[in-house]
Design a protein around this motif. Sequence first.
Motif, mmCIF file in Angstrom:
data_model
loop_
_atom_site.group_PDB
_atom_site.id
_atom_site.type_symbol
_atom_site.label_atom_id
_atom_site.label_comp_id
_atom_site.label_asym_id
_atom_site.label_seq_id
_atom_site.Cartn_x
_atom_site.Cartn_y
_atom_site.Cartn_z
ATOM 1 N N LEU A 195 4.727 2.899 11.662
ATOM 2 C CA LEU A 195 3.546 2.222 12.342
ATOM 3 C C LEU A 195 4.401 1.515 13.657
ATOM 4 C CD1 LEU A 195 1.658 0.719 9.534
ATOM 5 C CD2 LEU A 195 1.139 2.645 11.029
ATOM 6 N N ARG A 232 5.787 4.797 20.118
ATOM 7 C CA ARG A 232 4.279 4.526 19.805
ATOM 8 C C ARG A 232 3.361 4.270 21.279
ATOM 9 N NH1 ARG A 232 1.054 1.432 14.861
ATOM 10 N NH2 ARG A 232 -1.132 2.094 15.483
ATOM 11 N N GLY A 235 -7.026 -3.617 8.086
ATOM 12 C CA GLY A 235 -6.127 -2.449 7.814
ATOM 13 C C GLY A 235 -5.105 -2.854 9.070
ATOM 14 N N ALA A 236 -4.477 -4.181 9.116
ATOM 15 C CA ALA A 236 -3.547 -4.454 10.248
ATOM 16 C C ALA A 236 -2.126 -3.703 9.782
ATOM 17 C CB ALA A 236 -3.349 -5.928 10.155
ATOM 18 N N GLY A 237 -1.740 -3.352 8.726
ATOM 19 C CA GLY A 237 -0.606 -2.777 8.516
ATOM 20 C C GLY A 237 0.590 -3.822 8.836
ATOM 21 N N ASP A 277 -5.038 -7.083 5.448
ATOM 22 C CA ASP A 277 -4.739 -5.760 4.715
ATOM 23 C C ASP A 277 -4.682 -5.920 3.224
ATOM 24 O OD1 ASP A 277 -2.900 -3.277 6.269
ATOM 25 O OD2 ASP A 277 -2.812 -3.330 3.909
ATOM 26 N N ILE A 278 -4.716 -5.001 2.661
ATOM 27 C CA ILE A 278 -4.703 -4.738 0.962
ATOM 28 C C ILE A 278 -3.409 -4.791 0.338
ATOM 29 C CG2 ILE A 278 -7.265 -4.002 0.655
ATOM 30 C CD1 ILE A 278 -5.582 -1.023 0.223
ATOM 31 N N GLN A 279 -2.362 -4.452 1.274
ATOM 32 C CA GLN A 279 -0.828 -4.521 0.681
ATOM 33 C C GLN A 279 -0.178 -5.758 1.061
ATOM 34 O OE1 GLN A 279 0.800 -0.402 0.665
ATOM 35 N NE2 GLN A 279 -0.647 0.028 2.562
ATOM 36 N N MET A 332 2.694 -5.240 3.235
ATOM 37 C CA MET A 332 2.360 -5.255 4.902
ATOM 38 C C MET A 332 2.091 -6.782 5.154
ATOM 39 S SD MET A 332 2.210 -2.284 5.896
ATOM 40 C CE MET A 332 1.803 -0.336 5.900
ATOM 41 N N VAL A 384 -10.068 -4.035 -1.762
ATOM 42 C CA VAL A 384 -10.767 -2.879 -1.374
ATOM 43 C C VAL A 384 -11.795 -2.635 -1.101
ATOM 44 C CG1 VAL A 384 -8.703 -1.429 -2.703
ATOM 45 C CG2 VAL A 384 -10.849 -1.851 -3.760
ATOM 46 N N VAL A 396 -7.944 0.053 13.510
ATOM 47 C CA VAL A 396 -7.005 1.255 14.321
ATOM 48 C C VAL A 396 -6.358 2.182 13.049
ATOM 49 C CG1 VAL A 396 -5.099 1.992 15.773
ATOM 50 C CG2 VAL A 396 -6.318 0.022 16.264
ATOM 51 N N ASP A 397 -6.838 3.469 12.916
ATOM 52 C CA ASP A 397 -6.294 4.413 12.083
ATOM 53 C C ASP A 397 -6.412 3.807 10.348
ATOM 54 O OD1 ASP A 397 -5.769 5.852 14.172
ATOM 55 O OD2 ASP A 397 -3.631 5.287 14.228
ATOM 56 N N GLU A 455 -9.414 5.341 5.353
ATOM 57 C CA GLU A 455 -8.611 5.087 4.313
ATOM 58 C C GLU A 455 -9.319 4.180 3.348
ATOM 59 O OE1 GLU A 455 -4.907 3.453 4.718
ATOM 60 O OE2 GLU A 455 -4.044 4.991 5.870
ATOM 61 N N PHE A 456 -10.394 3.427 3.603
ATOM 62 C CA PHE A 456 -11.033 2.620 2.893
ATOM 63 C C PHE A 456 -11.838 3.374 1.695
ATOM 64 C CE2 PHE A 456 -12.288 -0.332 6.821
ATOM 65 C CZ PHE A 456 -10.948 -0.880 6.918
ATOM 66 N N MET A 458 -16.915 -2.354 2.623
ATOM 67 C CA MET A 458 -16.158 -2.903 3.559
ATOM 68 C C MET A 458 -16.992 -3.026 4.889
ATOM 69 S SD MET A 458 -12.992 -3.740 3.013
ATOM 70 C CE MET A 458 -12.197 -3.723 4.608
HETATM 71 C C1 LIG Z 1 -2.441 3.968 8.747
HETATM 72 S S1 LIG Z 1 -2.231 2.219 8.577
HETATM 73 C C2 LIG Z 1 -2.572 1.516 10.179
HETATM 74 C C3 LIG Z 1 -2.288 0.021 10.443
HETATM 75 C C4 LIG Z 1 -2.555 -0.357 11.743
HETATM 76 N N1 LIG Z 1 -3.883 -0.633 11.912
HETATM 77 C C5 LIG Z 1 -1.639 0.133 12.826
HETATM 78 O O1 LIG Z 1 -2.360 0.922 13.439
HETATM 79 O O2 LIG Z 1 -0.458 0.048 12.776
HETATM 80 C C6 LIG Z 1 -3.823 1.789 7.676
HETATM 81 C C7 LIG Z 1 -3.679 0.301 6.934
HETATM 82 O O3 LIG Z 1 -4.883 0.212 6.480
HETATM 83 C C8 LIG Z 1 -4.774 -0.505 5.127
HETATM 84 N N2 LIG Z 1 -6.037 -0.410 4.393
HETATM 85 C C9 LIG Z 1 -6.524 0.482 3.617
HETATM 86 N N3 LIG Z 1 -7.516 0.300 2.927
HETATM 87 C C10 LIG Z 1 -7.835 -1.140 3.641
HETATM 88 C C11 LIG Z 1 -8.960 -2.055 3.061
HETATM 89 N N4 LIG Z 1 -9.896 -1.562 2.440
HETATM 90 N N5 LIG Z 1 -8.982 -3.254 3.497
HETATM 91 C C12 LIG Z 1 -7.916 -3.595 4.526
HETATM 92 N N6 LIG Z 1 -6.918 -2.783 4.902
HETATM 93 C C13 LIG Z 1 -6.877 -1.608 4.176
HETATM 94 C C14 LIG Z 1 -3.687 0.156 4.416
HETATM 95 O O4 LIG Z 1 -2.922 -0.881 3.440
HETATM 96 C C15 LIG Z 1 -2.578 0.177 5.722
HETATM 97 O O5 LIG Z 1 -1.781 -0.731 5.775
#
Ligand SMILES: C[S@@+](CC[C@H](N)C(=O)[O-])C[C@H]1O[C@@H](n2cnc3c(N)ncnc32)[C@H](O)[C@@H]1O
Length: 255
Positions: free
Chosen positions: A76, A81, A106-108, A129-131, A134, A157, A173-174, A178-179, A185
Amino acid sequence: MHLDTKNTKYRLRETVIVFFILCGLLLDPASSHASAVTESGSVYQQRLIHSPDGIGKFYMGREIAQVMGHQGAGWLERPYRETEEKPSRVVDALNLKPTDVVADIGAGTGYLSFRLAQELPLGKVLAVDIQPEMLDIIDSLKKERNIASVEPVLGGVSNPNLPNESVDKVLMVDAYHEFEYPREMMEGIVRALKPGGRVFLVEYRGENPFVPIKALHKMTQKQARKEMSAVGLAWVETKNFLPQQHLMVFEKPTG
Ligand SMILES: C[S@@+](CC[C@H](N)C(=O)[O-])C[C@H]1O[C@@H](n2cnc3c(N)ncnc32)[C@H](O)[C@@H]1O
């Protein structure tokens, strides 16, 4: 002897027919028989046969992708990038006011959150974010860069964990593909938006087979608009100024 051969042939034919019927049931997401493998009343379907990149759960005909683990944080933050994806154009497209409150869902690692924060001297970014791993990265980058206006938020989630009508804009963004619970959500995101607030959804273009990203990590505009419309968001426009992604803009009605 003759009869045995005939029986074996019949049994073989029956087995082949049953096999193809089962394949049809498992593979066709639009099949009415899908309910055989669905929690009744749910907007989701679970399928046994699915992409290795997905979780086997389907929403509105789309298979949900596996979450990118925190082990991929380095990707990321890859130095090329900006050249490859032009994220600065995404920030410009949000047309930020200095006081805006923006949720980056989903800020990563906060790659976009920190860029947004530079445009918000009186506002802030809620980096959801859920992790937890991150969020730890975001915390350490906050200290290193001395930026206070990025607030890490641990989401669930099925819930972004944001107060009602508290944010002006939402950026994803991206992440949306994945949700695990996209309907819940998005309902939470709509609740968190102020009336008239906007969602900026950035996904790799699913219409273009030459975008070098796994199929489940891309989305078509048609699919995205269908899913956003299901939670009451109105499509405003789609910007196609990014090399590989589209940026789709949706609005929460004011009524
Ligand atoms: C591919 S990464 C993209 C990160 C960032 N948006 C970027 O473009 O650099 C996707 C992120 O979405 C998060 N994610 C997945 N499901 C989620 C949810 N339900 N709520 C919040 N974040 C979530 C993941 O943990 C991951 O960090």
